[in-house]
Design an enzyme around this catalytic site. Structure first.
Site, PDB file in Angstrom:
ATOM      1  N   LYS A 719      55.317  -9.664  43.340  1.00 16.62           N
ATOM      2  CA  LYS A 719      55.975  -9.367  42.066  1.00 16.62           C
ATOM      3  C   LYS A 719      55.048  -9.845  40.949  1.00 16.62           C
ATOM      4  O   LYS A 719      55.046 -11.010  40.569  1.00 16.62           O
ATOM      5  CB  LYS A 719      57.338 -10.073  41.996  1.00 16.62           C
ATOM      6  N   GLU A 794      53.327 -23.509  41.631  1.00 16.57           N
ATOM      7  CA  GLU A 794      52.200 -23.951  40.797  1.00 16.57           C
ATOM      8  C   GLU A 794      52.645 -23.702  39.370  1.00 16.57           C
ATOM      9  O   GLU A 794      52.776 -22.563  38.935  1.00 16.57           O
ATOM     10  CB  GLU A 794      50.940 -23.171  41.158  1.00 16.57           C
ATOM     11  N   CYS A 828      47.178 -22.814  32.703  1.00 17.00           N
ATOM     12  CA  CYS A 828      47.936 -24.027  33.011  1.00 17.00           C
ATOM     13  C   CYS A 828      47.021 -25.217  33.253  1.00 17.00           C
ATOM     14  O   CYS A 828      47.457 -26.367  33.182  1.00 17.00           O
ATOM     15  CB  CYS A 828      48.836 -23.789  34.222  1.00 17.00           C
ATOM     16  N   GLU A 925      53.420 -28.131  26.680  1.00 18.03           N
ATOM     17  CA  GLU A 925      52.438 -27.100  27.003  1.00 18.03           C
ATOM     18  C   GLU A 925      52.497 -25.984  25.956  1.00 18.03           C
ATOM     19  O   GLU A 925      53.548 -25.376  25.743  1.00 18.03           O
ATOM     20  CB  GLU A 925      52.703 -26.526  28.402  1.00 18.03           C
TER      21      GLU A 925
END
Length: 1022
Positions: A719, A794, A828, A925
């Protein structure tokens, strides 16, 4: 209503009409040098020397290249792909050695920092030429005598002879009542397209990227690779916007070889752009024939036979299109007429003149001129109206009809065509007007010509891709240059697929985006290229029809495509094309069903580990072969700069190569136990794996999941993020192409909330691998808990970049900049918290900001771009909001933070200094191009600051003290650390995070734990 032939706005026109076209001379690259060429002023001369000293001393000159030097770098090459029986070719080099053979032949080249400097140095170079003029072959008649030879080593000026005889020619002329003859000269001409030729050669990874103004990028690639002794895959040729060609840009030219040689020699981009005066002698000429034509006639004026001898001017060398036009003259010499007997001899001759080549019609207009002129002369000689003479000699079939020269006419009604012409022109009125004018002393001519044309040569490539958002991309091997072919192709695809033409993009002129193709020439673009697009679109439409039938629970034959939707006949049921291309929850359920059946009953889990490895290795080779195509797809996918995209595709190839070798090394262990016996563990595939990938590194992260899952024998459903599905689909295509069994791998583009949610909640899914934000990862874990599915995550990061005072700042600054701003900070692993020891803090911030300000932000497909746009306006807005938050919290903006003018989600990279680690801008973040500079004093302090975060994905330590590096590395709570480097990911090593950055380890053999079950088997001695 059909769109074919409808009036549509051409998509490229606004860009071209407002001066935003990108021609070769518009391309500017860092360190680009410019080449100018000194050319022969003589048609034929001995070249005894070139004094280059003065030119080398000229301002800005980088170097000078002469013929002998070029000959050492480049073997003599042929400028032609097609070979004809008996053809004699003279060897070619990009610069003349010992002898020049035409006015304008390149002798030497000067390379300089700017074009004016290169051109200024030409005068000194020209004054250094030592030439001894020689007798020259100035006409075809002189060439035929062979007294002076253009290529003495060939022993003749005859490059090629072709002779065709059909029917009783000798008998026809023997019994002819009269023979009419004509000597017809068709002079040379200069094609003169609006944009002259130009080339920019860029050295790239041991190979070349060549931008050139050409009609045939694939032909240039093939011939250039041969000339340079490189494999074809090492040469990529791109035709940017091309300002006309007329056939003159169908060849490989010496300047293209020259620019490539200089680029490889200097390691710099090298550009050459043709001047207008230069074009008259350096670019091929068209036409150039002398024909002696005779027509045998009976007493009744019937044509008995035709005889022709044609001298064709080849010029000094044979290029790729030198001979084919003259062959076209022979092929079409019968025209539309019934001629009982025909003989034609073609003699293609070398002369001391610019080589000839294709030009508008390429030999066929010459045949028409010979034929129509001799028919006109015959009619006049007979005293017969030229219309009547032609009419009674027109072919009546039967069709298909093979002419005496071997051409096959598939169909035609030539008498009807003539009558239509006469009616449209009002021929009788024109004759009366002519007679009246002549009675008053005015000379008025009335001409007539009939012809049969041959067009649409060769094969062509057409690829059609329909995307999840309902748009489509067409790939064609043709290379249009002003004909509006993109509009025509879009009309064909729109009419076939039910997609608006405005949502269809056409890709052409790039040998790695479209590996095969025959370019544009001979009126073939729409006929052959359009037909290829039509066939591909029809196949895609039928595939979509089957999918729509499944979704609508109807038979495919009951569906019709009307107004952009598949409709079930006789019912109100309908499904828009965009919905067919986009997956939904029901598709997820079916994909799981297929994957489950493939795991339980299919071939892949039962395929030997060795065979699984071989297939993955084959996939890695195909990925490397299609590197450029995939990289460009990735760049368009999410705005990644093309060079970064190439690096990502290299990672993908490495990952598949690694797992190709690792597949047969996945095994358990033998365990000694008490009481005596044997205990072994087995590694077995877990089953159906749902692999959910993000939008920031869609190709790489898809490979991290797909390759190990397949290597372990699982079936998988990918996906991809709805914003960037293209490379995942392309990888699935490659795996299918190398033989992955049906049902083993599916790709489901579409909304994450519905498609991914359906996958995660399906109890038949045994393993879920998710990469994305921590917030969504938390939801994935909760949903997976319902079925106790295996989960690896992750997730986000707020990584630390720790720089001690003894760090090597030259290396550290450059690496640190890209540890934050790679992929526009949408990473990330971005080391967005830079902890700088106070003694070097100011210097580091200054140097870091200086390099940041120099980052080239722009078009991802531009080779000079270092940072592209963000993925969306929302992501840019978030980044701007965090910059404002940081400033309000007390940070000092050193550089960046502004939005460049123009379209696209661009944001200049931003450096915030004097940040406190407790502030939001340092804790949350951002996922954008924002770097935070934080000072620290001691080792203990920086460890505490670096660990003061909910994340723990990656980080870097910069120091020359090995003991300190070891202590800090042990103390930092993060999954991946690099010392004196910013590297985060290695194919062979584990990758994953601590704390809220994730669970599990991808990459390397540690990934086996994610995709296998461990079974323990005990064997008793009894």
């Amino acid at each position: 209503m059909s769109l074919i032939g409808a009036r549509l706005k051409r998509p490229d026109d606004p860009r071209l009409l407002t001066g935003r076209g990108r021609y070769v001379d518009d391309l500017v690259l860092p360190r680009m040098a410019h080449v100018a060429v000194v050319r022969s002023p003589h048609a034929h001369a001995h070249l005894t020397g070139v004094d280059v000293d003065a030119a080398r001393r000229a301002p800005g000159v980088v170097g000078v290249l002469t013929g002998p030097e070029a000959a050492r770098l480049c073997k003599p090459y042929r400028g032609i792909l097609l070979h004809y029986r008996g053809m004699k070719t003279g060897a070619m080099l990009p610069l003349a050695v010992d002898r020049v053979r035409y006015v304008g032949e390149p002798i030497a080249a000067v390379l300089a920092e700017t074009r004016p400097q290169a051109e200024d140095a030409l005068q000194a170079l020209a004054e250094g030429l030592e030439l001894e003029p020689l007798p020259q072959v100035a006409s075809l008649e002189e060439a035929l005598e062979d007294r002076v030879l253009v290529h003495p080593e060939l022993g003749t000026n005859l490059a090629h002879r072709r002779h065709v005889r059909a029917g009783e020619v000798e008998e026809a002329f023997r019994r002819a009542h009269r023979v009419v003859r004509a000597r017809i000269r068709i002079p040379r001409l200069a094609p003169t397209p609006l944009e002259g030729r130009g080339v920019l050669a860029v050295p790239e990874g041991g190979g070349l990227l060549v931008y050139t103004s050409t009609q045939v990028p694939h032909r240039v690639r093939d011939l250039l690779a041969e000339a340079l002794g490189l494999p074809q895959e090492a040469v990529r040729v791109v035709a940017p916007d091309v300002g006309g060609g007329f056939g003159a840009k169908l060849n490989l030219y010496p300047e293209e070889v020259l620019a490539a040689l200089l680029a490889l020699r200097t390691g710099r981009p090298v550009k050459w752009v043709e001047g207008r005066r230069e074009a008259f002698v350096a670019t091929t000429h068209g036409r150039g024939q002398v024909g002696e034509v005779a027509l045998a006639l009976s007493e009744e004026g019937e044509v008995l036979g035709l005889r022709a001898r044609i001298l064709a001017d080849a010029g000094a060398y044979l290029l790729d299109t030198t001979l084919p036009p003259h062959g076209g003259t022979v092929q079409m010499l019968q025209g539309p007429y019934a001629i009982p007997a025909l003989e034609v001899e073609l003699l293609a001759l070398y002369t001391h003149a610019t080589p000839t080549g294709a030009y508008r019609g390429a030999g066929r207009p010459e045949a028409t001129f010979y034929l129509e002129r001799i028919f006109e002369i015959a009619a006049k000689d007979l005293g017969e109206d030229p219309v009547l003479f032609r009419r009674r000699h027109l072919l009546r079939g039967p069709f298909p009809y093979r002419t005496l020269t071997g051409a096959v006419y598939d169909s035609g009604d030539y008498p009807k065509a003539l009558e239509a012409l006469l009616e449209a022109a009002r021929y009788e009125e024109l004759r009366r007007f002519q007679e009246e004018a002549r009675r008053t002393g005015r000379l008025v001519g009335l001409g007539l010509a009939l012809y049969v044309e041959v067009t649409g040569f060769g094969y062509e490539v057409g690829v059609v891709r329909v995307h999840p958002d309902g748009s489509a991309t067409l790939f064609t091997g043709t290379s249009p240059h002003g004909q509006g072919a993109a509009t025509a192709f879009a009309q064909i695809a729109a009419d076939t697929l039910g997609i608006p033409a405005q949502r269809i993009r056409v890709v052409h002129g790039d040998t790695q985006a479209v590996p095969l193709g025959q370019g544009t020439g001979g009126s073939r673009t729409l006929q052959v290229g359009g037909s290829a697009i039509l066939l591909a679109a029809e196949r895609v439409r039928e595939k979509m029809r089957r999918i729509a039938a499944h979704l609508l629970e109807a038979a495919p034959e009951d569906l019709e495509l009307i107004e952009g939707a598949f409709r079930v006949r006789g019912t109100p049921l309908a499904l828009p094309v965009a919905e067919v291309a986009r997956a939904g929850p029901e598709d997820a359920r079916r994909a799981v069903e297929v994957a489950t059946r493939a795991f339980e009953e299919g071939a892949w889990p039962r395929t030997s580990a060795r065979e699984r490895g071989r297939l993955l290795t084959k996939a890695s080779l195909l990925i490397r072969e299609r590197r450029e195509e995939l990289a460009r797809l990735e760049a368009r996918n999410g705005g990644k700069p093309i060079n970064a995209a190439r690096g990502e595709i290299d990672i993908v190839a490495n990952v598949f190569e690694y797992w190709g070798g690792a597949a047969n090394k996945i095994f358990g262990e033998t365990i000694p136990i008490v009481p005596p016996g044997l205990d072994v563990t087995l590694r077995e595939p877990v089953g159906v794996c749902a692999l959910i990938t993000p939008w920031n590194f869609p190709a790489a992260i898809a490979s991290w999941k797909i390759a190990p899952a397949l290597a372990c024998g699982n079936t998988a459903i990918v996906k991809p993020a709805s914003q960037t599905p293209l490379t995942a689909l392309a990888l699935a295509d490659i795996l299918t192409e190398v033989g992955l069994p049906e049902g083993t791998l599916s790709v489901l583009p579409g909304p994450g909330s519905s498609v991914a949610g359906a996958l995660i909640s399906d109890p038949r899914v045994a393993k879920i691998s998710f990469t994305g934000s921590t917030e969504v990862g938390t939801q994935v874990m909760r949903a997976a808990a319902e079925n106790i599915a295996r989960v690896s995550l992750e997730l986000g990061g707020k990584s630390a970049n720790i720089v001690f005072a003894d760090a090597d700042l030259d290396t550290c600054v450059e690496s640190s900049v890209w540890s934050v701003f790679d992929n526009a900070g949408q990473d990330c692993c971005a080391r967005s918290r830079a902890f700088i020891q106070r003694p070097i803090y100011e210097e580091f911030v200054e140097r870091f900001a200086e390099r940041t300000a120099s980052i080239a932000v722009g078009d991802p497909l531009d080779e000079s771009t270092e940072m592209g746009p963000l993925i969306s306006e929302g992501q840019r807005r978030t980044s701007l909001e965090y910059i404002e938050i940081g400033l309000q919290e007390g940070a000092r903006k050193v550089t960046g933070g502004d939005v460049p003018e123009g379209p696209g989600f661009f944001l200049r990279p931003t450096v915030l200094a004097d940040v406190d680690n407790r502030w939001r801008v340092a804790q949350e973040e951002i996922f954008g191009p924002v770097a935070c500079m934080i000072p620290f004093d001691s080792e203990e302090e920086v460890v505490r600051l670096a660990n003061d975060t909910v994340y723990g994905l990656s980080g870097s330590i910069w120091t020359q003290n090995l003991g300190r590096a070891i202590r800090v590395a042990k103390a930092i709570r993060t999954g991946v650390l690099s010392v004196n480097s910013s590297s985060s990911v290695h194919t062979e090593a584990p990758f994953g995070g601590y704390k809220r950055s994730g669970i599990g380890r991808e990459m390397g053999m540690h990934a086996v734990n994610l995709y296998t079950e461990v079974k323990n088997v005990y064997f008793s001695e009894v």
